[in-house]
Write a protein that holds these residues in place. Structure first.
Motif, PDB file in Angstrom:
ATOM      1  N   UNK A  96       0.792  -1.231   0.000  1.00 37.28           N
ATOM      2  CA  UNK A  96       0.000   0.000   0.000  1.00 37.28           C
ATOM      3  C   UNK A  96       0.824   1.279   0.000  1.00 37.28           C
ATOM      4  N   UNK A  97       2.140   1.196   0.128  1.00 39.51           N
ATOM      5  CA  UNK A  97       2.926   2.431   0.162  1.00 39.51           C
ATOM      6  C   UNK A  97       2.816   3.193  -1.152  1.00 39.51           C
ATOM      7  N   UNK A  98       2.974   2.510  -2.273  1.00 46.75           N
ATOM      8  CA  UNK A  98       2.919   3.178  -3.574  1.00 46.75           C
ATOM      9  C   UNK A  98       1.584   3.844  -3.852  1.00 46.75           C
ATOM     10  N   UNK A  99       0.453   3.107  -3.791  1.00 50.53           N
ATOM     11  CA  UNK A  99      -0.850   3.731  -4.026  1.00 50.53           C
ATOM     12  C   UNK A  99      -1.142   4.887  -3.081  1.00 50.53           C
ATOM     13  N   UNK A 100      -0.680   4.764  -1.825  1.00 49.53           N
ATOM     14  CA  UNK A 100      -0.954   5.839  -0.861  1.00 49.53           C
ATOM     15  C   UNK A 100      -0.212   7.112  -1.238  1.00 49.53           C
ATOM     16  N   UNK A 101       1.049   6.992  -1.630  1.00 50.24           N
ATOM     17  CA  UNK A 101       1.768   8.197  -2.042  1.00 50.24           C
ATOM     18  C   UNK A 101       1.174   8.788  -3.317  1.00 50.24           C
ATOM     19  N   UNK A 102       0.676   7.964  -4.214  1.00 47.39           N
ATOM     20  CA  UNK A 102       0.012   8.500  -5.409  1.00 47.39           C
ATOM     21  C   UNK A 102      -1.193   9.341  -5.014  1.00 47.39           C
ATOM     22  N   UNK A 103      -2.003   8.831  -4.080  1.00 46.48           N
ATOM     23  CA  UNK A 103      -3.178   9.579  -3.609  1.00 46.48           C
ATOM     24  C   UNK A 103      -2.747  10.844  -2.878  1.00 46.48           C
ATOM     25  N   UNK A 104      -1.726  10.736  -2.034  1.00 46.03           N
ATOM     26  CA  UNK A 104      -1.253  11.896  -1.281  1.00 46.03           C
ATOM     27  C   UNK A 104      -0.753  12.999  -2.216  1.00 46.03           C
ATOM     28  N   UNK A 105       0.073  12.635  -3.181  1.00 49.40           N
ATOM     29  CA  UNK A 105       0.622  13.644  -4.092  1.00 49.40           C
ATOM     30  C   UNK A 105      -0.475  14.280  -4.943  1.00 49.40           C
ATOM     31  N   UNK A 106      -1.447  13.465  -5.358  1.00 49.88           N
ATOM     32  CA  UNK A 106      -2.565  14.004  -6.149  1.00 49.88           C
ATOM     33  C   UNK A 106      -3.383  14.998  -5.334  1.00 49.88           C
ATOM     34  N   UNK A 107      -3.392  14.828  -4.011  1.00 53.10           N
ATOM     35  CA  UNK A 107      -4.144  15.724  -3.131  1.00 53.10           C
ATOM     36  C   UNK A 107      -3.321  16.922  -2.689  1.00 53.10           C
ATOM     37  N   UNK A 108      -2.084  17.048  -3.195  1.00 54.67           N
ATOM     38  CA  UNK A 108      -1.246  18.184  -2.832  1.00 54.67           C
ATOM     39  C   UNK A 108      -0.521  18.033  -1.516  1.00 54.67           C
ATOM     40  N   UNK A 109      -0.429  16.806  -1.018  1.00 53.14           N
ATOM     41  CA  UNK A 109       0.218  16.560   0.274  1.00 53.14           C
ATOM     42  C   UNK A 109       1.700  16.893   0.224  1.00 53.14           C
ATOM     43  N   UNK A 110       2.208  17.407   1.358  1.00 54.79           N
ATOM     44  CA  UNK A 110       3.641  17.626   1.548  1.00 54.79           C
ATOM     45  C   UNK A 110       4.033  17.085   2.919  1.00 54.79           C
ATOM     46  N   UNK A 111       5.252  16.567   3.046  1.00 59.63           N
ATOM     47  CA  UNK A 111       5.654  15.927   4.302  1.00 59.63           C
ATOM     48  C   UNK A 111       5.487  16.805   5.538  1.00 59.63           C
ATOM     49  N   UNK A 112       5.654  18.103   5.382  1.00 61.36           N
ATOM     50  CA  UNK A 112       5.539  18.982   6.551  1.00 61.36           C
ATOM     51  C   UNK A 112       4.114  19.480   6.775  1.00 61.36           C
TER      52      UNK A 112
END
Length: 319
Positions: A96-112
């Motif tokens: 699930x790491x790959x799909x989750x980062x795809x969703x996060x990046x598509x939502x504009x997520x940033x680590x901070x």
């Protein structure tokens, strides 16, 4: 960030729960699940960690709903919750790491930003299955999924061909299902182009789970074996052997040493702690002294002619 903001920050744990038995789950995986308000996962994986889920919100999803799981995790984490999104094996290996980062990046997520993410590693199926059958991964290996749900078959076939030609030990994930019955046959066909029919093969179903099943066979007979979606298939390389029911791939110590009565002796021309005489520098000296053309060397070593031409040209430049 003040304390109020920090307290409201949500978190997603991407948890690899290992092969499935509680004994093989890491302490950090247990801790992450214990800290979580919500646990999300494929129904089978949720069942494997059921004793750890008391008092938690549990969201069960079907096999093909990976992106839905990731979206659910993000939504709850943005509400300030701590979410454990679980995968069998390791979350970063077909997990699930790959799909989750795809969703996060598509939502504009940033680590901070407002959602923290931590990956909790776990033993992948390839590790669990190897441990059950001996030491098949002691030398170079690769993993290839035969699932064409998301990957075109020509891509999978090229990877099989390349891995077979390069003499990797090959782990086949998702080898067969009720609808995908021919894929393992085509994988066998491609591997047999470069491997001997008697190449050892191990088929492990449900490693470290109640219905565990292990079968040792050969590449020639691999497709006849009982294989399903819960199986992982380990195909040996040209050096892999089976002895006393154990599948072993030598690391290569025999190239450098001779063992006599428990004593290790370096072979002629070899030195402990140094590259083989046929290692990179020794091999470069050999091909440059051979006087052979790049075309001849390409045939001998099964390497690209332009690569060998470039190596020989470097010698000319040095001169």
């Amino acid at each position: 960030m003040n304390r109020t903001e920090a307290a409201a920050r949500g978190k997603i744990f991407l948890v690899g729960i290992g092969p499935g038995s509680e004994a093989h789950m890491s302490a950090r995986a247990r801790q992450a699940i214990a800290e979580a308000d919500t646990v999300i996962g494929y129904v089978t994986y949720v069942r494997l960690v059921a004793p750890l889920l008391e008092g938690k919100e549990v969201i069960r999803k079907s096999m093909t709903e990976e992106l839905d799981r990731a979206v659910e995790a993000l939504e709850r984490a943005r509400q300030g919750k701590t979410v454990a999104l679980i995968s069998s094996g390791d979350a970063g290996v077909y997990g699930m790491a790959g799909p989750t980062f795809e969703v996060l990046f598509a939502a504009g997520w940033q680590p901070e930003g407002d959602v923290a993410v931590e990956i909790v590693p776990g033993a992948s199926a390839i590790n669990a299955c190897a441990a059950l059958v001996g030491a098949p991964l002691t030398h170079d290996f690769c993993a290839i999924s035969l699932s064409d749900l998301l990957t075109p078959w020509p891509v999978i076939a090229r990877r099989l061909e390349a891995a077979a030609a390069a003499d990797f030990v090959v782990a086949l994930y998702n080898p067969k299902s009720g609808r995908r019955t021919r894929h393992i046959v085509e994988a066998q066909r491609l591997l047999l182009r470069h491997r001997a029919p008697d190449t050892p093969v191990a088929i492990v179903k449900s490693a470290y789970r109640p219905k565990q099943r292990i079968e040792l066979t050969t590449l020639e007979r691999m497709a006849e074996a009982e294989i399903g979606m819960l199986s992982t298939v380990l195909v040996g390389n040209s050096r892999t052997f089976v002895r006393h029911g154990l599948m072993v791939t030598p690391r290569g110590y025999g190239e450098k040493y001779v063992l006599e009565e428990g004593e290790r002796q370096a072979r002629d021309g070899e030195q402990a702690g140094r590259s083989l005489s046929s290692g990179l520098e020794g091999w470069l000296r050999e091909i440059r002294a051979s006087g052979e053309s790049p075309a001849s060397l390409a045939r001998r070593y099964a390497l690209p002619e332009d690569y060998l031409a470039a190596l020989l040209a470097e010698e000319d430049a040095d001169d």
